[in-house]
Enzyme design. Structure first.
Site, PDB file in Angstrom:
ATOM      1  N   LYS A  17     -22.310   9.772 -50.801  1.00  0.00           N
ATOM      2  CA  LYS A  17     -22.118   8.464 -51.422  1.00  0.00           C
ATOM      3  C   LYS A  17     -22.926   7.370 -50.737  1.00  0.00           C
ATOM      4  CE  LYS A  17     -17.417   9.659 -52.834  1.00  0.00           C
ATOM      5  NZ  LYS A  17     -15.985   9.255 -52.800  1.00  0.00           N
ATOM      6  N   PRO A  41     -18.564   4.556 -56.987  1.00  0.00           N
ATOM      7  CA  PRO A  41     -19.643   5.442 -57.416  1.00  0.00           C
ATOM      8  C   PRO A  41     -19.616   6.750 -56.629  1.00  0.00           C
ATOM      9  CG  PRO A  41     -20.452   3.210 -57.072  1.00  0.00           C
ATOM     10  CD  PRO A  41     -19.049   3.244 -56.537  1.00  0.00           C
ATOM     11  N   GLU A  42     -19.810   7.857 -57.338  1.00  0.00           N
ATOM     12  CA  GLU A  42     -19.820   9.167 -56.693  1.00  0.00           C
ATOM     13  C   GLU A  42     -21.258   9.644 -56.517  1.00  0.00           C
ATOM     14  OE1 GLU A  42     -16.836  11.814 -58.245  1.00  0.00           O
ATOM     15  OE2 GLU A  42     -15.517  10.147 -58.758  1.00  0.00           O
ATOM     16  N   ARG A  87      -5.100   8.486 -52.736  1.00  0.00           N
ATOM     17  CA  ARG A  87      -6.004   8.497 -53.894  1.00  0.00           C
ATOM     18  C   ARG A  87      -5.241   9.014 -55.108  1.00  0.00           C
ATOM     19  NH1 ARG A  87     -11.670   8.988 -52.706  1.00  0.00           N
ATOM     20  NH2 ARG A  87     -12.110   8.855 -50.461  1.00  0.00           N
TER      21      ARG A  87
END
Length: 252
Positions: free
Chosen positions: A53, A2-3, A234
Protein backbone atom coordinates in the site's frame (compact mmCIF):
# COMPACT_ATOMS: atom_id res chain seq x y z
CA UNK A 1 -8.25 2.76 2.20
CA UNK A 2 -6.67 2.25 -1.26
CA UNK A 3 -5.41 -1.31 -1.62
CA UNK A 4 -2.46 -2.68 -3.57
CA UNK A 5 -4.16 -2.64 -6.97
CA UNK A 6 -5.12 1.05 -6.60
CA UNK A 7 -1.53 1.91 -5.67
CA UNK A 8 -0.20 0.06 -8.71
CA UNK A 9 -2.55 2.08 -10.93
CA UNK A 10 -1.31 5.29 -9.32
CA UNK A 11 2.30 4.24 -9.85
CA UNK A 12 1.52 3.63 -13.54
CA UNK A 13 0.09 7.15 -13.89
CA UNK A 14 3.17 8.67 -12.24
CA UNK A 15 5.52 7.03 -14.76
CA UNK A 16 5.19 10.11 -17.02
CA UNK A 17 7.43 11.96 -14.54
CA UNK A 18 10.22 9.39 -14.53
CA UNK A 19 13.38 10.76 -16.11
CA UNK A 20 12.44 14.40 -15.48
CA UNK A 21 14.26 16.82 -13.22
CA UNK A 22 11.58 17.69 -10.71
CA UNK A 23 10.57 21.09 -9.41
CA UNK A 24 8.83 20.44 -6.09
CA UNK A 25 6.75 22.60 -3.79
CA UNK A 26 4.35 22.16 -0.85
CA UNK A 27 1.50 24.71 -1.02
CA UNK A 28 -0.15 23.26 2.10
CA UNK A 29 1.58 24.07 5.43
CA UNK A 30 1.11 20.48 6.60
CA UNK A 31 2.93 19.28 3.51
CA UNK A 32 5.64 21.89 3.96
CA UNK A 33 6.21 20.64 7.50
CA UNK A 34 7.31 17.25 6.14
CA UNK A 35 10.33 18.81 4.39
CA UNK A 36 9.79 16.47 1.45
CA UNK A 37 9.61 19.17 -1.25
CA UNK A 38 12.98 20.62 -0.28
CA UNK A 39 14.53 17.17 -0.22
CA UNK A 40 13.58 16.27 -3.80
CA UNK A 41 13.47 19.69 -5.50
CA UNK A 42 15.87 19.79 -8.46
CA UNK A 43 16.53 16.05 -8.47
CA UNK A 44 15.81 13.61 -11.30
CA UNK A 45 13.02 11.13 -10.56
CA UNK A 46 14.51 7.74 -11.43
CA UNK A 47 11.63 5.35 -10.74
CA UNK A 48 8.17 4.97 -9.23
CA UNK A 49 6.84 1.69 -7.88
CA UNK A 50 4.08 0.42 -5.62
CA UNK A 51 4.97 -1.97 -2.82
CA UNK A 52 1.89 -3.14 -0.99
CA UNK A 53 0.00 0.00 0.00
CA UNK A 54 3.04 2.24 -0.35
CA UNK A 55 4.27 4.35 -3.26
CA UNK A 56 8.05 4.67 -3.55
CA UNK A 57 9.42 7.50 -5.69
CA UNK A 58 13.19 7.13 -6.04
CA UNK A 59 15.28 10.18 -6.90
CA UNK A 60 18.90 10.59 -7.88
CA UNK A 61 21.27 10.65 -4.95
CA UNK A 62 19.67 7.67 -3.25
CA UNK A 63 16.66 9.57 -1.91
CA UNK A 64 13.32 7.76 -1.71
CA UNK A 65 10.01 9.50 -1.14
CA UNK A 66 7.47 7.20 0.55
CA UNK A 67 3.76 7.94 0.26
CA UNK A 68 1.03 6.04 2.11
CA UNK A 69 -2.46 7.37 1.42
CA UNK A 70 -4.38 5.66 4.22
CA UNK A 71 -8.04 6.73 4.10
CA UNK A 72 -7.87 10.30 2.81
CA UNK A 73 -4.82 10.73 0.58
CA UNK A 74 -4.82 10.88 -3.20
CA UNK A 75 -2.53 11.60 -6.14
CA UNK A 76 -3.53 13.34 -9.38
CA UNK A 77 -1.51 13.68 -12.59
CA UNK A 78 -1.96 16.32 -15.30
CA UNK A 79 -0.07 18.35 -17.90
CA UNK A 80 2.45 20.83 -16.54
CA UNK A 81 0.64 24.01 -15.59
CA UNK A 82 -2.52 22.28 -14.34
CA UNK A 83 -4.41 24.46 -11.86
CA UNK A 84 -5.13 22.20 -8.91
CA UNK A 85 -8.07 22.85 -6.59
CA UNK A 86 -7.19 23.45 -2.98
CA UNK A 87 -3.69 23.36 -1.52
CA UNK A 88 -1.88 20.08 -2.23
CA UNK A 89 0.60 18.76 0.25
CA UNK A 90 3.09 18.19 -2.55
CA UNK A 91 3.40 19.15 -6.21
CA UNK A 92 6.03 17.52 -8.44
CA UNK A 93 6.58 19.25 -11.79
CA UNK A 94 8.46 17.56 -14.62
CA UNK A 95 9.22 18.74 -18.12
CA UNK A 96 5.76 18.03 -19.53
CA UNK A 97 3.68 16.62 -16.66
CA UNK A 98 3.10 17.25 -13.00
CA UNK A 99 1.57 15.39 -10.08
CA UNK A 100 -0.13 16.64 -6.93
CA UNK A 101 -0.75 14.83 -3.67
CA UNK A 102 -3.33 15.77 -1.05
CA UNK A 103 -3.84 14.78 2.58
CA UNK A 104 -0.77 12.62 3.10
CA UNK A 105 -0.95 11.43 5.74
CA UNK A 106 2.40 9.61 5.36
CA UNK A 107 4.86 11.54 3.22
CA UNK A 108 8.48 10.96 4.17
CA UNK A 109 12.02 10.72 2.85
CA UNK A 110 13.68 7.45 3.77
CA UNK A 111 16.98 5.74 3.12
CA UNK A 112 15.57 2.20 3.57
CA UNK A 113 11.80 2.35 3.07
CA UNK A 114 9.30 -0.45 3.74
CA UNK A 115 11.90 -2.88 5.07
CA UNK A 116 9.32 -4.31 7.47
CA UNK A 117 6.83 -5.18 4.71
CA UNK A 118 6.14 -8.68 3.49
CA UNK A 119 6.26 -9.57 -0.24
CA UNK A 120 4.10 -7.45 -2.52
CA UNK A 121 1.25 -9.70 -3.68
CA UNK A 122 1.20 -8.04 -7.11
CA UNK A 123 4.93 -8.10 -7.82
CA UNK A 124 5.84 -10.16 -10.88
CA UNK A 125 8.24 -12.31 -8.87
CA UNK A 126 5.78 -13.12 -6.07
CA UNK A 127 4.84 -16.80 -6.01
CA UNK A 128 1.66 -17.77 -4.17
CA UNK A 129 3.18 -21.00 -2.85
CA UNK A 130 5.93 -18.97 -1.13
CA UNK A 131 3.31 -16.69 0.41
CA UNK A 132 1.32 -19.66 1.69
CA UNK A 133 4.38 -21.04 3.41
CA UNK A 134 5.15 -17.62 4.90
CA UNK A 135 1.64 -17.17 6.29
CA UNK A 136 1.50 -20.73 7.65
CA UNK A 137 4.61 -19.98 9.73
CA UNK A 138 2.71 -17.27 11.64
CA UNK A 139 0.89 -17.83 14.94
CA UNK A 140 -1.56 -20.72 14.29
CA UNK A 141 -4.08 -19.21 16.73
CA UNK A 142 -4.30 -15.98 14.79
CA UNK A 143 -7.52 -15.34 12.83
CA UNK A 144 -7.18 -15.82 9.09
CA UNK A 145 -8.90 -12.54 8.28
CA UNK A 146 -6.60 -10.64 10.61
CA UNK A 147 -3.41 -12.29 9.32
CA UNK A 148 -4.05 -11.65 5.63
CA UNK A 149 -4.28 -7.87 6.09
CA UNK A 150 -1.06 -7.82 8.13
CA UNK A 151 1.27 -6.07 5.70
CA UNK A 152 4.28 -7.69 7.36
CA UNK A 153 3.06 -11.06 6.09
CA UNK A 154 1.59 -10.15 2.69
CA UNK A 155 1.68 -6.59 1.37
CA UNK A 156 -1.25 -5.21 -0.59
CA UNK A 157 -4.45 -6.84 0.68
CA UNK A 158 -7.02 -4.62 2.40
CA UNK A 159 -10.55 -5.10 3.70
CA UNK A 160 -12.28 -5.24 0.33
CA UNK A 161 -10.05 -7.81 -1.36
CA UNK A 162 -9.86 -9.80 1.87
CA UNK A 163 -13.65 -10.16 1.98
CA UNK A 164 -13.92 -11.06 -1.69
CA UNK A 165 -11.04 -13.56 -1.71
CA UNK A 166 -12.29 -15.39 1.38
CA UNK A 167 -15.80 -15.60 -0.08
CA UNK A 168 -14.54 -17.02 -3.38
CA UNK A 169 -12.45 -19.61 -1.52
CA UNK A 170 -15.44 -20.46 0.74
CA UNK A 171 -13.57 -19.88 3.99
CA UNK A 172 -14.47 -17.52 6.83
CA UNK A 173 -12.31 -14.70 8.20
CA UNK A 174 -12.95 -16.30 11.61
CA UNK A 175 -10.95 -19.44 10.86
CA UNK A 176 -7.61 -19.64 12.64
CA UNK A 177 -4.46 -20.05 10.60
CA UNK A 178 -3.96 -23.44 12.22
CA UNK A 179 -7.49 -24.45 11.20
CA UNK A 180 -7.05 -23.32 7.58
CA UNK A 181 -5.94 -25.99 5.12
CA UNK A 182 -2.97 -25.22 2.91
CA UNK A 183 -5.14 -25.67 -0.18
CA UNK A 184 -7.69 -23.18 1.19
CA UNK A 185 -5.02 -20.57 1.89
CA UNK A 186 -3.59 -21.14 -1.58
CA UNK A 187 -7.05 -20.56 -3.10
CA UNK A 188 -7.53 -17.32 -1.16
CA UNK A 189 -4.18 -15.84 -2.17
CA UNK A 190 -4.44 -17.02 -5.78
CA UNK A 191 -7.83 -15.35 -6.20
CA UNK A 192 -6.57 -12.14 -4.55
CA UNK A 193 -3.47 -12.01 -6.73
CA UNK A 194 -5.31 -12.71 -10.00
CA UNK A 195 -8.22 -10.39 -9.27
CA UNK A 196 -6.00 -7.52 -8.12
CA UNK A 197 -3.73 -7.88 -11.14
CA UNK A 198 -6.82 -7.76 -13.37
CA UNK A 199 -7.91 -4.62 -11.53
CA UNK A 200 -4.56 -2.99 -12.29
CA UNK A 201 -5.24 -3.69 -15.97
CA UNK A 202 -8.62 -1.95 -15.66
CA UNK A 203 -10.98 -4.90 -15.17
CA UNK A 204 -13.83 -4.34 -12.74
CA UNK A 205 -15.37 -7.19 -10.74
CA UNK A 206 -18.76 -7.00 -9.04
CA UNK A 207 -18.43 -7.36 -5.29
CA UNK A 208 -19.98 -10.41 -3.70
CA UNK A 209 -19.87 -9.52 0.01
CA UNK A 210 -17.88 -6.35 0.75
CA UNK A 211 -20.20 -3.65 2.13
CA UNK A 212 -23.20 -5.86 1.40
CA UNK A 213 -24.19 -6.65 4.99
CA UNK A 214 -27.79 -7.82 5.20
CA UNK A 215 -28.07 -8.52 1.47
CA UNK A 216 -28.38 -12.10 0.19
CA UNK A 217 -25.22 -14.03 -0.55
CA UNK A 218 -24.90 -14.38 -4.36
CA UNK A 219 -24.11 -18.07 -3.90
CA UNK A 220 -26.58 -19.35 -1.30
CA UNK A 221 -28.95 -16.51 -0.41
CA UNK A 222 -27.98 -16.26 3.27
CA UNK A 223 -27.82 -12.63 4.51
CA UNK A 224 -24.25 -11.34 4.49
CA UNK A 225 -22.90 -10.65 7.96
CA UNK A 226 -20.42 -7.99 9.14
CA UNK A 227 -18.48 -7.54 12.36
CA UNK A 228 -15.29 -5.93 13.63
CA UNK A 229 -12.35 -8.33 13.41
CA UNK A 230 -9.16 -8.50 15.43
CA UNK A 231 -7.38 -5.87 17.51
CA UNK A 232 -7.75 -3.25 14.77
CA UNK A 233 -11.53 -3.91 14.63
CA UNK A 234 -11.54 -3.94 10.82
CA UNK A 235 -15.01 -4.67 9.45
CA UNK A 236 -15.20 -8.18 8.02
CA UNK A 237 -17.93 -9.30 5.61
CA UNK A 238 -18.80 -12.96 5.11
CA UNK A 239 -21.52 -15.54 4.55
CA UNK A 240 -21.99 -17.72 7.61
CA UNK A 241 -23.62 -20.51 5.56
CA UNK A 242 -21.25 -21.14 2.67
CA UNK A 243 -17.93 -19.94 4.14
CA UNK A 244 -16.42 -22.51 6.48
CA UNK A 245 -15.98 -21.02 9.96
CA UNK A 246 -14.36 -23.73 12.09
CA UNK A 247 -13.96 -23.42 15.85
CA UNK A 248 -13.24 -19.67 16.00
CA UNK A 249 -16.64 -18.53 14.74
CA UNK A 250 -17.68 -15.02 15.85
CA UNK A 251 -20.21 -14.38 18.59
CA UNK A 252 -23.83 -14.20 17.35
Amino acid sequence: MPEGDALHRTAARLQVLVGSRIAAESPNPRGAATGVAGGVDGRVLESVEAVGKHLLLRFEGGITLRSHLRMSGRWRVGPRGTEWLGRPWLVLRGSAWEAAQWNGPVLTLEARPVRRLGPDLLAAATDVADLVARVKRADPDRLLGEALVDQRLVAGIGNMWLAEALWHARVSPWLTLGGTATAELHAVLTFAQEAMRASVRGARRERAVHRRAGRPCPRCGEPIRSRGLGDANRIAYWCARCQREGDASPPP
